[in-house]
Design an enzyme around this catalytic site. Structure first.
Site, PDB file in Angstrom:
ATOM      1  N   CYS A   8      -7.359   8.628  26.667  1.00 41.04           N
ATOM      2  CA  CYS A   8      -6.328   7.642  26.338  1.00 41.04           C
ATOM      3  C   CYS A   8      -4.988   8.183  26.822  1.00 41.04           C
ATOM      4  CB  CYS A   8      -6.332   7.282  24.857  1.00 41.04           C
ATOM      5  SG  CYS A   8      -5.802   8.581  23.726  1.00 41.04           S
ATOM      6  N   ARG A  14      -6.711   6.983  19.867  1.00 41.54           N
ATOM      7  CA  ARG A  14      -8.004   6.393  20.239  1.00 41.54           C
ATOM      8  C   ARG A  14      -9.025   7.409  20.718  1.00 41.54           C
ATOM      9  NH1 ARG A  14      -5.366   2.055  24.125  1.00 41.54           N
ATOM     10  NH2 ARG A  14      -3.968   3.841  24.310  1.00 41.54           N
ATOM     11  N   ASP A 118      -4.323  -0.281  21.271  1.00 43.90           N
ATOM     12  CA  ASP A 118      -3.632   0.972  20.928  1.00 43.90           C
ATOM     13  C   ASP A 118      -2.966   0.831  19.566  1.00 43.90           C
ATOM     14  OD1 ASP A 118      -2.264   3.357  20.818  1.00 43.90           O
ATOM     15  OD2 ASP A 118      -1.104   3.013  22.655  1.00 43.90           O
TER      16      ASP A 118
END
Length: 146
Positions: A8, A14, A118
């Site tokens: 990420c 994440r 996100d």
């Protein structure tokens, strides 16, 4: 041996959650790591990411890492959270092409929605929603890798 690298942006939300979820499955012959395309070295996972993992009884011990060429050589599967991450890796490391996919692209046939949301800066509820999305995607990933 399958080696999955989740990627990420900052490697604090994440990708560490995805790494912890997949690692918690204890699948023989599977190794997992995470990194970020713009990560600072040694940052802990975000507060809510850790809380959501704890609430789901998933152990974690995370320090952020910047994506490296060694990571890409190690990985058999490089799974990004967004199309932007995939594009950035392809630009920075053209030799890794062919084993880089978004997580959704790798496990799904949905050609329109390839990004995992996100949660950075969001509420704990947003982190929980991202966790649930990742958990579902990882279940699909496991099935695909069998």
């Amino acid at each position: 041996m399958n080696r999955v690298l989740f990627v990420c942006t900052g490697n604090t939300c994440r990708s560490p959650m995805a790494e912890a979820i997949l690692r918690s499955k204890n699948i023989p012959g599977l190794e997992v790591k995470s990194a970020g395309v713009y990560a600072s070295h040694g940052q802990p996972a975000s507060r809510y990411a850790k809380e959501v993992l704890d609430e789901n009884q998933i152990s974690h011990n995370h320090a952020s890492r910047l994506l490296s060429e060694e990571d890409l050589e190690w990985a058999t599967h490089i799974l990004t959270m967004t199309e932007g991450h995939k594009h950035a890796i392809n630009q920075m490391f053209p030799n890794a092409q062919g084993k880089i996919f978004t997580v959704k692209e790798y496990v799904s046939t949905d050609e329109y929605n390839k990004d995992v949301f996100d949660p950075f800066g969001g509420s704990k509820e947003i982190y929980s929603q991202t966790f649930d999305e990742l958990k579902d995607l990882i279940d699909q990933l496991i099935e695909k890798m069998k």
